[in-house]
Design a protein around this motif. Structure first.
Motif, PDB file in Angstrom:
ATOM      1  N   LYS A  45       0.956  -1.187   0.392  1.00 23.88           N
ATOM      2  CA  LYS A  45      -0.048  -0.003   0.625  1.00 23.88           C
ATOM      3  C   LYS A  45       0.778   1.306  -0.081  1.00 23.88           C
ATOM      4  O   LYS A  45       0.527   2.493  -0.717  1.00 23.88           O
ATOM      5  N   THR A  46       2.123   1.141   1.136  1.00 27.80           N
ATOM      6  CA  THR A  46       2.951   2.540   0.723  1.00 27.80           C
ATOM      7  C   THR A  46       3.404   2.461  -0.245  1.00 27.80           C
ATOM      8  O   THR A  46       3.709   3.997  -0.123  1.00 27.80           O
ATOM      9  N   LEU A  47       3.598   1.848  -1.197  1.00 25.95           N
ATOM     10  CA  LEU A  47       4.742   2.108  -2.066  1.00 25.95           C
ATOM     11  C   LEU A  47       4.127   1.928  -3.633  1.00 25.95           C
ATOM     12  O   LEU A  47       4.152   2.942  -4.088  1.00 25.95           O
ATOM     13  N   ARG A  48       2.921   1.745  -3.806  1.00 25.43           N
ATOM     14  CA  ARG A  48       1.831   2.146  -4.386  1.00 25.43           C
ATOM     15  C   ARG A  48       1.355   3.432  -4.237  1.00 25.43           C
ATOM     16  O   ARG A  48       1.501   4.490  -5.240  1.00 25.43           O
ATOM     17  N   GLY A  49       1.278   4.133  -3.072  1.00 26.00           N
ATOM     18  CA  GLY A  49       1.313   5.637  -3.317  1.00 26.00           C
ATOM     19  C   GLY A  49       2.474   6.569  -3.513  1.00 26.00           C
ATOM     20  O   GLY A  49       1.972   7.661  -4.096  1.00 26.00           O
ATOM     21  N   ARG A  50       3.467   5.935  -2.985  1.00 21.39           N
ATOM     22  CA  ARG A  50       4.614   6.425  -3.562  1.00 21.39           C
ATOM     23  C   ARG A  50       5.086   6.780  -5.036  1.00 21.39           C
ATOM     24  O   ARG A  50       5.353   7.502  -6.012  1.00 21.39           O
ATOM     25  N   MET A  51       4.857   5.304  -5.348  1.00 18.10           N
ATOM     26  CA  MET A  51       4.861   5.660  -6.767  1.00 18.10           C
ATOM     27  C   MET A  51       3.444   6.549  -7.365  1.00 18.10           C
ATOM     28  O   MET A  51       4.027   7.077  -8.375  1.00 18.10           O
ATOM     29  N   GLU A  52       2.664   6.350  -7.415  1.00 19.31           N
ATOM     30  CA  GLU A  52       1.781   7.431  -7.951  1.00 19.31           C
ATOM     31  C   GLU A  52       1.766   8.961  -7.703  1.00 19.31           C
ATOM     32  O   GLU A  52       1.717   9.737  -8.180  1.00 19.31           O
ATOM     33  N   SER A  53       2.735   9.455  -6.832  1.00 16.97           N
ATOM     34  CA  SER A  53       2.116  10.359  -5.994  1.00 16.97           C
ATOM     35  C   SER A  53       4.094  11.568  -6.916  1.00 16.97           C
ATOM     36  O   SER A  53       3.887  12.381  -6.542  1.00 16.97           O
ATOM     37  N   ALA A  54       4.487  10.847  -7.187  1.00 20.30           N
ATOM     38  CA  ALA A  54       6.103  11.100  -7.586  1.00 20.30           C
ATOM     39  C   ALA A  54       5.865  11.269  -9.479  1.00 20.30           C
ATOM     40  O   ALA A  54       5.336  10.099  -9.782  1.00 20.30           O
ATOM     41  N   ASN A  55       6.858  12.132  -9.753  1.00 20.92           N
ATOM     42  CA  ASN A  55       6.953  12.354 -10.949  1.00 20.92           C
ATOM     43  C   ASN A  55       7.780  11.339 -11.547  1.00 20.92           C
ATOM     44  O   ASN A  55       7.767  11.232 -12.520  1.00 20.92           O
ATOM     45  N   SER A  56       8.721  10.690 -10.947  1.00 14.04           N
ATOM     46  CA  SER A  56      10.099   9.802 -11.312  1.00 14.04           C
ATOM     47  C   SER A  56      10.282   9.205 -10.036  1.00 14.04           C
ATOM     48  O   SER A  56      10.050  10.149  -8.379  1.00 14.04           O
ATOM     49  N   PHE A  57      10.875   8.372  -9.807  1.00 10.38           N
ATOM     50  CA  PHE A  57      11.409   7.223  -8.464  1.00 10.38           C
ATOM     51  C   PHE A  57      12.515   6.313  -8.615  1.00 10.38           C
ATOM     52  O   PHE A  57      12.686   5.362 -10.022  1.00 10.38           O
ATOM     53  N   ALA A  58      12.934   5.836  -7.856  1.00 10.87           N
ATOM     54  CA  ALA A  58      14.144   4.809  -7.863  1.00 10.87           C
ATOM     55  C   ALA A  58      14.107   4.007  -7.330  1.00 10.87           C
ATOM     56  O   ALA A  58      13.038   3.918  -5.353  1.00 10.87           O
ATOM     57  N   ILE A  59      13.544   2.129  -7.273  1.00  5.87           N
ATOM     58  CA  ILE A  59      13.391   1.349  -6.116  1.00  5.87           C
ATOM     59  C   ILE A  59      14.241   0.405  -5.620  1.00  5.87           C
ATOM     60  O   ILE A  59      15.180   0.085  -6.988  1.00  5.87           O
ATOM     61  N   PHE A  74      22.559  -5.800  -4.886  1.00 10.04           N
ATOM     62  CA  PHE A  74      22.922  -4.306  -5.084  1.00 10.04           C
ATOM     63  C   PHE A  74      21.953  -3.991  -7.306  1.00 10.04           C
ATOM     64  O   PHE A  74      23.127  -4.334  -7.438  1.00 10.04           O
ATOM     65  N   SER A  75      20.703  -3.428  -6.563  1.00  6.27           N
ATOM     66  CA  SER A  75      20.492  -3.484  -7.946  1.00  6.27           C
ATOM     67  C   SER A  75      18.564  -2.723  -7.753  1.00  6.27           C
ATOM     68  O   SER A  75      18.766  -1.891  -6.654  1.00  6.27           O
ATOM     69  N   MET A  76      18.567  -1.979  -8.671  1.00  2.00           N
ATOM     70  CA  MET A  76      17.245  -0.849  -8.261  1.00  2.00           C
ATOM     71  C   MET A  76      16.648  -0.868  -9.996  1.00  2.00           C
ATOM     72  O   MET A  76      16.397  -1.133 -11.217  1.00  2.00           O
ATOM     73  N   ILE A  77      15.726  -0.158  -9.427  1.00  2.44           N
ATOM     74  CA  ILE A  77      14.415   0.262 -10.833  1.00  2.44           C
ATOM     75  C   ILE A  77      13.809   2.188 -11.018  1.00  2.44           C
ATOM     76  O   ILE A  77      14.137   2.092  -9.821  1.00  2.44           O
ATOM     77  N   LEU A  78      14.404   1.950 -11.965  1.00  6.16           N
ATOM     78  CA  LEU A  78      14.769   3.601 -12.302  1.00  6.16           C
ATOM     79  C   LEU A  78      13.007   3.454 -13.078  1.00  6.16           C
ATOM     80  O   LEU A  78      13.139   2.749 -13.737  1.00  6.16           O
ATOM     81  N   VAL A  79      11.991   4.514 -12.185  1.00  4.53           N
ATOM     82  CA  VAL A  79      11.120   5.021 -13.673  1.00  4.53           C
ATOM     83  C   VAL A  79      10.877   6.441 -13.422  1.00  4.53           C
ATOM     84  O   VAL A  79      10.795   7.474 -12.904  1.00  4.53           O
ATOM     85  N   THR A  80      10.413   6.580 -14.743  1.00  2.00           N
ATOM     86  CA  THR A  80      10.468   8.475 -15.020  1.00  2.00           C
ATOM     87  C   THR A  80       8.939   7.949 -15.910  1.00  2.00           C
ATOM     88  O   THR A  80       8.518   7.643 -16.827  1.00  2.00           O
ATOM     89  N   LYS A  81       8.444   9.293 -15.883  1.00  2.00           N
ATOM     90  CA  LYS A  81       6.670   8.813 -15.756  1.00  2.00           C
ATOM     91  C   LYS A  81       6.727  10.682 -17.862  1.00  2.00           C
ATOM     92  O   LYS A  81       5.360   9.787 -18.271  1.00  2.00           O
ATOM     93  N   GLY A  82       7.723  10.736 -18.018  1.00  2.00           N
ATOM     94  CA  GLY A  82       7.347  11.527 -18.719  1.00  2.00           C
ATOM     95  C   GLY A  82       6.730  12.552 -18.762  1.00  2.00           C
ATOM     96  O   GLY A  82       6.433  13.218 -19.410  1.00  2.00           O
TER      97      GLY A  82
END
Length: 233
Positions: free
Chosen positions: A157-171, A220-228
């Motif tokens: 729930k927390t992770l989904r909410g943070r994903m929705e609110s940010a323009n871009s993010f790193a996990i 030692f890995s991550m996912i980067l997301v930019t919503k464009g």
């Protein structure tokens, strides 16, 4: 005079990304401290190896990686006590830390124990998120966009909410959480805007669209997301 503790950021892994200041301090400091997983070589020491003097005394902190924080806290207590003994004898100590000391860095636990009573200087390093963006060729944020860093162990729930609110993010800290993170990104329609990077800047690095990423991921890995939202033009 008591010695100075230097918290030295080493960058994400490529030895050429060590700053000039960090290299100078490592070479000149008589005592080198660093963390390691019990029974393994220290990643931090390996990154800095070419700069460590043959005459340097080394303090190794064996830090267990367990869900129970008590063993790690006890290890930091012991390591900080050994470092404090050297500082009180007038010797400088350089504590090696992958990435940046204050960005998920192991040094912050030593800093909390020693800074109230000792002179401490922090030398920043290239953070893993910046290195991953560079290796993926992916601008992260511009103008008034909001960028977030999200630890994968957060609940859904927390992770989904943070994903929705940010323009871009790193996990970050993917590891065993990779399958459920991928599922959340897919639910939000963000898989096509996600990039997967593991071991950024190291010889065995991997940087691919998330759709081409493996099903399991190392720590030692991550996912980067930019919503464009901003085309950076």
């Amino acid at each position: 005079m008591p010695g100075t503790l230097f918290g030295v950021g080493l960058g994400p892994g490529d030895p050429e990304l060590i700053t000039l200041k960090a290299a100078r301090l490592i070479a000149a400091t008589p005592i080198i401290a660093y963390p390691a997983l019990p029974g393994t070589e220290s990643i931090a020491r390996n990154i800095a190896a070419t700069h460590i003097s043959a005459s340097a005394h080394e303090i190794r902190l064996d830090i267990p990686m367990t869900r129970d924080r008590a063993p790690a806290q006890a290890a930091y207590d012991l390591g900080a006590a050994r470092i404090a003994e050297a500082l009180d004898c007038g010797q400088d100590v350089a504590f090696l830390c992958e990435g940046d000391p204050f960005f998920y860095g192991s040094f912050m636990y030593v800093h909390a124990r020693l800074a109230p009573h000792h002179t401490v200087e922090v030398v920043p390093g290239v953070a893993s998120v910046m290195a991953a963006a560079a290796r993926a060729g992916l601008p992260l944020t511009a103008r008034n966009e909001v960028f977030a860093v999200l630890p994968a162990p957060l609940d859904d729930k927390t992770l989904r909410g943070r994903m929705e609110s940010a323009n871009s993010f790193a996990i970050v800290k993917l590891g065993r959480h990779m399958p459920r993170v991928r599922a959340l990104l897919n639910e939000l329609g963000l898989t096509g805007r996600a990039h997967y990077i593991e071991r950024a800047t190291l010889p065995d690095e991997r940087a691919v669209p998330l759709s081409d990423a493996p099903q399991s991921a190392p720590y030692f890995s991550m996912i980067l997301v930019t919503k464009g939202a901003d085309p950076w033009l």
